[in-house]
Design a protein around this motif. Structure first.
Motif, short mmCIF file in Angstrom:
data_model
loop_
_atom_site.label_atom_id
_atom_site.label_comp_id
_atom_site.label_asym_id
_atom_site.label_seq_id
_atom_site.Cartn_x
_atom_site.Cartn_y
_atom_site.Cartn_z
N ALA A 1 0.85 -1.20 0.00
CA ALA A 1 0.00 0.00 0.00
C ALA A 1 0.88 1.25 0.00
CB ALA A 1 -0.94 0.00 1.20
N ALA A 2 1.94 1.23 0.79
CA ALA A 2 2.84 2.39 0.86
C ALA A 2 3.50 2.65 -0.49
CB ALA A 2 3.90 2.16 1.93
N ASP A 3 3.84 1.60 -1.19
CA ASP A 3 4.52 1.74 -2.48
C ASP A 3 3.58 2.09 -3.62
OD1 ASP A 3 6.87 1.10 -1.20
OD2 ASP A 3 6.87 -0.99 -1.85
N THR A 4 2.29 1.88 -3.45
CA THR A 4 1.34 2.01 -4.56
C THR A 4 0.53 3.30 -4.52
OG1 THR A 4 1.13 -0.39 -4.64
CG2 THR A 4 -0.56 0.88 -5.77
N PHE A 5 -0.07 3.62 -3.38
CA PHE A 5 -1.03 4.73 -3.33
C PHE A 5 -0.33 6.08 -3.19
CE2 PHE A 5 -3.61 1.08 -2.05
CZ PHE A 5 -4.67 1.23 -2.93
N ARG A 6 -0.61 6.98 -4.12
CA ARG A 6 -0.01 8.31 -4.14
C ARG A 6 -1.04 9.43 -4.32
NH1 ARG A 6 3.86 6.56 -1.89
NH2 ARG A 6 5.61 5.58 -2.91
N THR A 7 -2.19 9.13 -4.87
CA THR A 7 -3.18 10.15 -5.20
C THR A 7 -3.89 10.63 -3.94
OG1 THR A 7 -3.50 9.12 -7.35
CG2 THR A 7 -5.19 10.67 -6.63
N GLY A 8 -3.97 11.92 -3.76
CA GLY A 8 -4.61 12.50 -2.60
C GLY A 8 -6.13 12.53 -2.72
N THR A 9 -6.76 12.81 -1.61
CA THR A 9 -8.22 12.83 -1.52
C THR A 9 -8.85 13.80 -2.50
OG1 THR A 9 -8.15 12.20 0.81
CG2 THR A 9 -10.16 13.26 0.04
N LEU A 10 -8.40 15.05 -2.49
CA LEU A 10 -9.04 16.04 -3.34
C LEU A 10 -8.83 15.75 -4.82
CD1 LEU A 10 -8.41 19.34 -1.35
CD2 LEU A 10 -10.50 17.97 -1.49
N ALA A 11 -7.65 15.33 -5.19
CA ALA A 11 -7.41 15.00 -6.60
C ALA A 11 -8.31 13.85 -7.03
CB ALA A 11 -5.95 14.63 -6.82
N ALA A 12 -8.42 12.82 -6.19
CA ALA A 12 -9.25 11.66 -6.53
C ALA A 12 -10.72 12.03 -6.61
CB ALA A 12 -9.04 10.55 -5.51
N ALA A 13 -11.16 12.93 -5.76
CA ALA A 13 -12.58 13.28 -5.70
C ALA A 13 -12.98 14.34 -6.72
CB ALA A 13 -12.94 13.76 -4.30
N LEU A 14 -12.06 15.23 -7.06
CA LEU A 14 -12.47 16.40 -7.82
C LEU A 14 -11.92 16.49 -9.25
CD1 LEU A 14 -12.18 19.06 -4.98
CD2 LEU A 14 -14.21 17.79 -5.71
N THR A 15 -11.00 15.62 -9.61
CA THR A 15 -10.44 15.71 -10.96
C THR A 15 -10.53 14.36 -11.66
OG1 THR A 15 -8.15 15.13 -10.40
CG2 THR A 15 -8.77 17.45 -10.19
N ARG A 16 -10.74 14.41 -12.94
CA ARG A 16 -10.80 13.17 -13.73
C ARG A 16 -9.45 12.45 -13.68
NH1 ARG A 16 -13.51 13.64 -19.29
NH2 ARG A 16 -15.20 13.76 -17.80
N ARG A 17 -8.38 13.23 -13.78
CA ARG A 17 -7.03 12.64 -13.74
C ARG A 17 -6.78 11.92 -12.41
NH1 ARG A 17 -1.58 16.10 -14.98
NH2 ARG A 17 -0.16 14.34 -15.10
N GLY A 18 -7.16 12.57 -11.31
CA GLY A 18 -6.98 11.97 -9.99
C GLY A 18 -7.85 10.74 -9.80
N HIS A 19 -9.08 10.82 -10.29
CA HIS A 19 -9.99 9.69 -10.20
C HIS A 19 -9.44 8.49 -10.96
CE1 HIS A 19 -13.69 7.37 -11.03
NE2 HIS A 19 -14.02 7.77 -9.82
N THR A 20 -8.93 8.74 -12.15
CA THR A 20 -8.33 7.68 -12.95
C THR A 20 -7.09 7.12 -12.28
OG1 THR A 20 -9.18 8.65 -14.99
CG2 THR A 20 -7.33 7.14 -15.22
N ALA A 21 -6.26 7.99 -11.73
CA ALA A 21 -5.04 7.56 -11.05
C ALA A 21 -5.37 6.69 -9.85
CB ALA A 21 -4.21 8.77 -10.62
N ARG A 22 -6.38 7.08 -9.07
CA ARG A 22 -6.76 6.30 -7.89
C ARG A 22 -7.23 4.91 -8.31
NH1 ARG A 22 -8.65 7.70 -2.56
NH2 ARG A 22 -6.69 8.80 -2.40
#
Length: 80
Positions: free
Chosen positions: A33-54
């Protein structure tokens, strides 16, 4: 307009909960999990790029766990 605001609040709340769960997994020693997850909450929730990355991070995490453990047991938290 109210529906948009409600949906946005729900997205942020749910991604915040998911980020906290990821943080707890990392704190408990889950190196995958430490090595994989990098996308923050706001990026994942508010941007298409962040959502795709998550979403890609979830897929990568599951694959890493399968490669490491040979079983998906450690990924059960993703479904809770």
């Amino acid at each position: 307009m109210f529906g948009f605001v409600r949906d946005t609040v729900t997205e942020v709340r749910d991604h915040r909960r998911f980020t906290r769960t990821i943080t707890a997994r990392i704190a408990s020693g889950d190196q995958d999990a430490a090595d994989t997850f990098r996308t923050g909450t706001l990026a994942a929730a508010l941007t298409r790029r962040g959502h795709t990355a998550r979403g890609q991070e979830v897929t990568q995490y599951v694959q890493r766990v399968l490669d490491t453990d040979g079983a998906p047991d450690r990924t059960a938290w993703l479904h809770s």
